[in-house]
Design an enzyme around this catalytic site. Structure first.
Site, short mmCIF file in Angstrom:
data_model
loop_
_atom_site.label_atom_id
_atom_site.label_comp_id
_atom_site.label_asym_id
_atom_site.label_seq_id
_atom_site.Cartn_x
_atom_site.Cartn_y
_atom_site.Cartn_z
CG ASP A 1 -34.71 -32.93 32.66
OD1 ASP A 1 -33.64 -33.13 32.03
OD2 ASP A 1 -35.26 -31.82 32.71
CG HIS B 1 -35.45 -22.55 22.14
ND1 HIS B 1 -35.21 -21.23 22.45
CD2 HIS B 1 -35.36 -23.22 23.31
CE1 HIS B 1 -34.99 -21.10 23.74
NE2 HIS B 1 -35.08 -22.30 24.28
#
Length: 202
Positions: free
Chosen positions: A57, A104
């Site tokens: 990340d 998404h």
């Protein structure tokens, strides 16, 4: 994410664990791309002692989270600062990439850019992409539930130019990233807005 991890997490952890043959990914680490504090990777590492995970990340916050977890399986979960839009580390030999609710948030063009980066590793090491994300099923959800998902679709478009996708739309997006990138398996429990999808180079 904190709210999710303390409410629906148990349900989704079980779905994810059962949907994939995780024990087959022992040739290299499973890379949790965009994995935040690593809560999913740690749960999977607890369930599957033969696996190692790397949580990637931009700002991994592992210290506080690791302090709440026993030493095992923390020893098999490492953290790496990584921008998904940059090339993956040259010395990384992953058996699989895992993405939970990442795509998404992004329009197709950005997702395809990320996938093209992963494809180079997939071609070299036979890596798999495992994704758990929203998957629309026209007319197969209760009316209220479908309304919630459609609201999420509008919300994603308004904020990010992104959208929720049907399974054919997911397949088309992956095929655009690479002509040989194909869906191997999709599992979506009845009533769940999320599906677990597994893609590989064929």
């Amino acid at each position: 994410m904190t709210s999710w991890s303390t409410s629906l997490a148990t349900l989704y952890y079980g779905i994810l664990a059962d949907a994939v043959d995780w024990r087959s990914f022992t040739s290299g680490p499973v890379v949790d791309l965009g994995g935040g504090n690593g809560h999913v990777a740690i749960d999977l590492a607890t369930r599957f002692p033969s696996l190692e995970f790397i949580v990637q990340d931009l700002l991994p916050n592992e210290s506080a989270f690791k302090a709440t977890v026993p030493p095992e399986p923390v020893s098999r979960v490492t953290y790496q600062v990584q921008d998904a839009f940059n090339p993956q580390p040259e010395d990384l030999e992953p058996s699989a990439y895992f993405l939970k609710a990442v795509f998404h948030d992004w329009p197709d063009i950005a997702c395809i850019q990320i996938l093209k980066i992963l494809v180079s590793k997939m071609l070299k090491f036979g890596s798999t992409v495992i994704m758990m994300d929203q998957c629309l099923q026209e007319g197969k959800f209760p009316l209220y539930f479908e309304g919630v998902i459609r609201h999420s679709d509008i919300f994603m478009f308004s904020l990010f130019g992104a959208k929720e996708r049907t399974l054919p739309e997911w397949e088309a997006m992956f095929a655009t990233a690479h002509s040989r990138l194909r869906l191997e398996k999709a599992v979506q429990p009845s009533g769940s807005e999320s599906a677990v999808m597994q893609f590989a180079i064929t």
